[in-house]
Design a protein around this motif. Structure first.
Motif, PDB file in Angstrom:
ATOM      1  N   SER A  67      16.164  -6.558  32.267  1.00 43.22           N
ATOM      2  CA  SER A  67      15.454  -5.591  33.102  1.00 43.22           C
ATOM      3  C   SER A  67      14.035  -6.088  33.346  1.00 43.22           C
ATOM      4  N   SER A 111      14.298   6.541  33.515  1.00 43.05           N
ATOM      5  CA  SER A 111      15.201   5.590  32.864  1.00 43.05           C
ATOM      6  C   SER A 111      16.639   6.090  32.901  1.00 43.05           C
ATOM      7  N   GLY A 115      19.568   4.110  34.669  1.00 43.83           N
ATOM      8  CA  GLY A 115      20.749   3.787  33.886  1.00 43.83           C
ATOM      9  C   GLY A 115      22.032   4.268  34.538  1.00 43.83           C
ATOM     10  N   LEU A 119      23.255   0.707  36.015  1.00 44.87           N
ATOM     11  CA  LEU A 119      23.856  -0.071  34.942  1.00 44.87           C
ATOM     12  C   LEU A 119      25.329  -0.391  35.194  1.00 44.87           C
ATOM     13  N   ARG A 236      24.950   1.842  27.141  1.00 51.35           N
ATOM     14  CA  ARG A 236      23.941   1.049  27.835  1.00 51.35           C
ATOM     15  C   ARG A 236      22.840   1.932  28.415  1.00 51.35           C
ATOM     16  N   THR A 237      23.223   3.112  28.911  1.00 43.98           N
ATOM     17  CA  THR A 237      22.231   4.045  29.440  1.00 43.98           C
ATOM     18  C   THR A 237      21.324   4.560  28.320  1.00 43.98           C
ATOM     19  N   ASN A 240      18.896   1.943  27.398  1.00 41.67           N
ATOM     20  CA  ASN A 240      17.850   1.856  28.418  1.00 41.67           C
ATOM     21  C   ASN A 240      16.823   2.971  28.249  1.00 41.67           C
TER      22      ASN A 240
END
Length: 370
Positions: A67, A111, A115, A119, A236-237, A240
């Motif tokens: 990122s 974020s 995400g 993502l 993954r979110t 993040n």
């Protein structure tokens, strides 16, 4: 006690453990060991980068997400404090808490949106999306001068306890390490030190939890992690979001320390490049690498010109050397040092030291085997 504090993630190398202890004690007693305004500012910058780099390594080193929007959240934290404190009639702790809380809320929502919508995009495409978002945010911060101060930035006052003019005692206090003034600058430094230590240990706890193990599985093989039943997009979110929140806190600490914020101070793409370099130097996927890499990089960035100036004076009269060792070429030598560090420490300093420790253990096991 230490094992629990470090979440059972011990250095696993005597040399690494010794180096970490030295760096931790050096930062803990920096106001006593390294008197002077510049030295204290360098130590504070190291601490801020430790928090920022550790938060980015949670995203890159442990989840495998590249990122370029990380400094955007860093800037949100700095602007949150700057706008709240400059807008308040009195620099109170309540205004500071409001600025930090608002910055964390904005970073959480932003974020989360990045995400959820980005993502699902893989590899370089996600990196390009974050780069575009960060560039747009930098442009907004530069143009919305009514809120952000534009290119001039915002200067503000801090609560009296943290003000450099505040003094608990007029005379310096005698300590075994020398004299020290109990003023607002010293209190601000130890507030910074305590906050960064808490952030560091919290990230260390996260990466060594079951949640952190899932992140490692996603980094190694996204498809297999999905096949095992883990909803990788959610993990993954969350990674993040957590990374963004820690970066926001680092930005708040930066603004609180320098009592100013502007686009180049916290949103510059050069900061993102520095973070990437530090992660590579210290070692990706190692929270300890954030500490070692930050110390080495910030020290080189702050004192390399002085060292080159001294070396140039010492080699005066020798052909070519004074021209090569001029302070104006410090970026060249910084690049050379980075190339050498990558060549000799391809897995980062922490990775190399741990690898040597493992090889030594295997060698001892072979020698003692019947």
């Amino acid at each position: 006690m230490i094992r629990r504090l470090l979440s059972n993630d011990l250095p696993r190398s005597r040399w690494l453990a010794a180096l970490l202890v030295i760096l931790f004690l050096g930062l803990a007693f920096a106001p006593f060991l390294f008197p002077g305004v510049k030295a204290l500012n360098v130590a504070a910058k190291v601490l801020i980068f430790v928090a920022l780099v550790a938060s980015f390594d949670l995203l890159l080193g442990y989840t495998g997400i590249v990122s370029f929007a990380h400094t955007m959240f860093f800037g949100i934290g700095a602007y949150g404090v700057a706008i709240a404190m400059s807008s308040a009639q009195d620099p109170t702790w309540g205004a500071l808490a409001l600025g930090v809380g608002a910055a964390l809320l904005i970073s959480l929502l932003l974020s989360l949106l990045i995400g959820l919508f980005s993502l699902r995009v893989k590899a370089i495409f996600f990196a390009m999306i974050t780069l575009a978002v960060a560039s747009a945010f930098l442009t907004l911060a530069s143009q919305l001068s009514a809120f952000t101060g534009g290119e001039d930035g915002l200067s503000f006052s801090v609560p009296e306890l943290l003000s450099p003019s505040f003094e608990l005692a007029e005379d310096p206090i005698e300590t075994p390490l020398g004299e020290v003034y109990l003023d607002g600058k010293l209190i601000s430094y130890y507030l910074l030190f305590g906050a960064v230590t808490a952030i560091f240990l919290t990230i260390l706890r996260i990466v060594n939890s079951p949640f952190g193990r899932v992140l490692l599985a996603i980094r190694e093989n996204d498809f297999r992690a999905e096949a095992l039943g883990y909803r990788t997009v959610i993990y993954r979110t969350l990674s993040n979001v957590l990374s963004a929140l820690f970066a926001t806190l680092a930005g708040c600490l930066l603004a609180l320390w320098i009592r100013y914020n502007g686009p180049d101070t916290s949103l510059s793409f050069e900061i993102m490049i520095d973070v990437l370099l530090i992660v590579v130097i210290g070692g990706m996927g190692t929270v300890y690498g954030a500490l070692i890499g930050s110390v080495l990089f910030v020290l080189a960035q702050s004192y390399l010109q002085d060292l080159l100036r001294a070396a140039g004076n010492a080699t005066e009269g020798i052909p070519l050397l004074p021209a090569l060792l001029t302070p104006d070429r410090w970026l060249l030598w910084l690049g050379v040092l980075f190339v050498l560090s990558v060549y000799y420490f391809p897995a980062g300093i922490v990775g190399k030291l741990r690898e040597r420790a493992v090889l030594r253990q295997l060698k001892n096991m072979k020698e003692t085997a019947p």
